[in-house]
Scaffold this motif. Structure first.
Motif, PDB file in Angstrom:
ATOM      1  N   UNK A 135       0.805  -1.222   0.000  1.00 31.34           N
ATOM      2  CA  UNK A 135       0.000   0.000   0.000  1.00 31.34           C
ATOM      3  C   UNK A 135       0.836   1.269   0.000  1.00 31.34           C
ATOM      4  N   UNK A 136       2.144   1.157   0.252  1.00 28.59           N
ATOM      5  CA  UNK A 136       2.979   2.339   0.328  1.00 28.59           C
ATOM      6  C   UNK A 136       2.754   3.140   1.594  1.00 28.59           C
ATOM      7  N   UNK A 137       2.480   2.466   2.702  1.00 26.98           N
ATOM      8  CA  UNK A 137       2.240   3.139   3.976  1.00 26.98           C
ATOM      9  C   UNK A 137       3.566   3.629   4.544  1.00 26.98           C
ATOM     10  N   UNK A 138       3.615   4.893   4.972  1.00 33.29           N
ATOM     11  CA  UNK A 138       4.846   5.487   5.485  1.00 33.29           C
ATOM     12  C   UNK A 138       5.155   4.974   6.888  1.00 33.29           C
ATOM     13  N   UNK A 139       6.387   5.272   7.353  1.00 33.71           N
ATOM     14  CA  UNK A 139       6.803   4.824   8.682  1.00 33.71           C
ATOM     15  C   UNK A 139       5.929   5.432   9.772  1.00 33.71           C
ATOM     16  N   UNK A 140       5.562   6.697   9.630  1.00 33.41           N
ATOM     17  CA  UNK A 140       4.714   7.339  10.624  1.00 33.41           C
ATOM     18  C   UNK A 140       3.318   6.723  10.646  1.00 33.41           C
ATOM     19  N   UNK A 327      -0.958   0.560  -8.771  1.00 33.63           N
ATOM     20  CA  UNK A 327      -0.826   1.813  -9.508  1.00 33.63           C
ATOM     21  C   UNK A 327      -1.076   2.959  -8.530  1.00 33.63           C
ATOM     22  N   UNK A 328      -0.276   4.017  -8.645  1.00 34.36           N
ATOM     23  CA  UNK A 328      -0.479   5.207  -7.819  1.00 34.36           C
ATOM     24  C   UNK A 328      -0.831   6.375  -8.716  1.00 34.36           C
ATOM     25  N   UNK A 333       0.724  11.181  -5.294  1.00 33.85           N
ATOM     26  CA  UNK A 333       0.621   9.721  -5.348  1.00 33.85           C
ATOM     27  C   UNK A 333      -0.155   9.126  -4.199  1.00 33.85           C
ATOM     28  N   UNK A 334      -1.140   9.902  -3.677  1.00 36.26           N
ATOM     29  CA  UNK A 334      -1.904   9.418  -2.519  1.00 36.26           C
ATOM     30  C   UNK A 334      -2.957   8.393  -2.907  1.00 36.26           C
ATOM     31  N   UNK A 335      -3.432   8.447  -4.150  1.00 36.56           N
ATOM     32  CA  UNK A 335      -4.452   7.496  -4.590  1.00 36.56           C
ATOM     33  C   UNK A 335      -3.773   6.204  -5.037  1.00 36.56           C
ATOM     34  N   UNK A 336      -4.259   5.095  -4.549  1.00 34.35           N
ATOM     35  CA  UNK A 336      -3.640   3.791  -4.812  1.00 34.35           C
ATOM     36  C   UNK A 336      -4.694   2.834  -5.359  1.00 34.35           C
TER      37      UNK A 336
END
Length: 431
Positions: A135-140, A327-328, A333-336
């Motif tokens: 999902x591309x979730x960030x560390x925070x 795809x982002x 690039x928030x929409x996945x």
């Protein structure tokens, strides 16, 4: 199911396909290779017509020999019934079918559209880290995921149920295996049975259908001293012995990983009393201790935490094996958009429904983690008690689109709705 494909036939098929590589004169070769970038995927030459025919012929041969086998950790199992398959080569052949089917479907889509779709990669959803990577979730955001998940999945009944499910799956696969069990496997079976009895005996009183801690303690206490309290340390010791016994059982690797994962949580709560034949207040205190210790100790990458989440959502502890593409789009690039796919070797209705169910579980995990990642969690402390304050983070939350696709040999192309999600069923055919 019998193991029909002969080694000689498979070697001849491999040799024939190596003469027909896409974009060259040497053929398909599935040796491990470094991951290619999206630009390299775009620049790859389209496969030849001969490659499609040879790859499709091999898919048909695998489909006949596997006859609906799915390999999702542990023993290879029949996709329709879920029963283990007694064929030593089925796991490798099923994995090879998945890899070739993904390559074939991607190449066929590129040939029809003129450009390759997002590359589908085989992914084992075995931890929250794997899901967040897709999902591309960030560390925070991963901190928010952990703070959201832990209070829900570390409840006492979820913890005990996940332990029993791990042992039940292991016992079912060992009982269904037709091979002569090794001494280590026989020892593992005995330990698993003993641990299951221990959990069953300490769950409810034998004389009542309701837990003993729901009944008031007797007014007159017995004269004899109470027995020594039993602790989770006993279960930890049994799981440690079980893990050692499973080290040499190659076909039970998936179960060995689950035993090791649950051992991590058992180590954290080993000093807590496991007895349930106590008063209501004491039982509640034990439940809170289990939940608090697990919530504080299980990190985001913990496989134990992910196993508890699987049991909490679906009542199962088996990892989910899918092919995933992403795809982002949108600002920043928030929409996945996540494409999840499963490949079947048979087209019967039971196999299709089983594949749809697995896809539904995968999409549900993605949706759950996405919502948790976009929830701000602030840990507060009120009179020594932990609390979590949740706020929807609408400003940075993007849009998640989930698509489920099922591909199979001889399946009927259709659209199916399962638990509110729409799934596309496609037939693997020559372009």
């Amino acid at each position: 199911m019998e193991c029909r494909a002969k080694p000689g036939l498979l070697l001849r098929a491999n040799a024939a396909l190596r003469m027909l590589a896409p974009g060259s004169h040497r053929g398909i070769h599935f040796a491990p290779r470094p991951a290619s970038s999206e630009d390299e995927e775009q620049d790859r030459p389209p496969p030849s017509r001969c490659w499609f025919r040879a790859a499709y012929a091999r898919l048909l041969r695998h489909a006949v020999s596997l006859n609906g086998v799915d390999h999702a950790g542990g023993l290879p199992r029949h996709a329709a019934t879920g029963s283990p398959v007694a064929c030593p080569h089925a796991a490798a052949r099923a994995a090879h079918f998945d890899a070739l089917a993904a390559e074939f479907v991607s190449a066929a889509a590129a040939a029809s559209r003129g450009h390759p779709p997002p590359r589908m990669r085989a992914t084992s959803l075995s931890s929250l880290t794997r899901v967040c990577d897709v999902l591309g979730v960030s560390a925070q955001q991963r901190k928010s995921v952990r703070l959201t998940v832990c209070p829900q999945v570390t409840q006492h009944h979820v913890w005990r149920g996940a332990l029993e499910a791990v042992l039940g799956d292991l016992q079912a696969d060992m009982a269904a295996s037709l091979d002569d069990p090794s001494p280590a496997t026989q020892m593992a079976e005995q330990i698993a049975s003993a641990c299951s009895r221990f959990l069953s005996d300490t769950a409810d009183a034998a004389t009542s259908s309701t837990p003993s801690w729901m009944r008031p303690t007797p007014f007159k206490k017995p004269a004899e001293p109470p027995p020594a309290a039993r602790k989770w340390q006993e279960v930890l010791d049994m799981f440690a012995d079980l893990a050692r016994s499973l080290e040499t059982a190659g076909r039970l690797d998936g179960h060995a990983q689950k035993v090791a994962a649950m051992k991590e949580g058992l180590y954290q709560i080993r000093d807590i009393v496991v007895e349930r034949d106590v008063a209501f207040k004491e039982a509640r205190r034990q439940d809170c201790l289990v939940q608090r210790k697990l919530s504080r100790s299980l990190g985001h990458s913990s496989r134990c935490l992910y196993t508890l989440l699987l049991f909490y959502l679906y009542g199962t502890v088996r990892d989910i094996e899918v092919h995933v593409g992403k795809c982002v789009s949108g600002k920043g690039g928030r929409d996945v958009t996540v494409h999840a796919a499963k490949f079947l070797t048979g087209g019967d209705e039971l196999a299709v429904r089983s594949g749809i169910k697995q896809l539904s579980h995968a999409l549900g995990i993605f949706q759950f983690v996405w919502e948790a990642a976009n929830t701000e969690c602030d840990a507060a402390n009120d009179n020594g008690k932990d609390a979590v304050v949740k706020k929807k983070n609408e400003d940075t939350k993007g849009v998640l689109e989930l698509q489920g696709h099922l591909w199979g040999i001889g399946v009927e192309e259709k659209t199916m709705t399962y638990r509110g999600d729409v799934f596309q069923v496609h037939q693997i055919r020559l372009p």
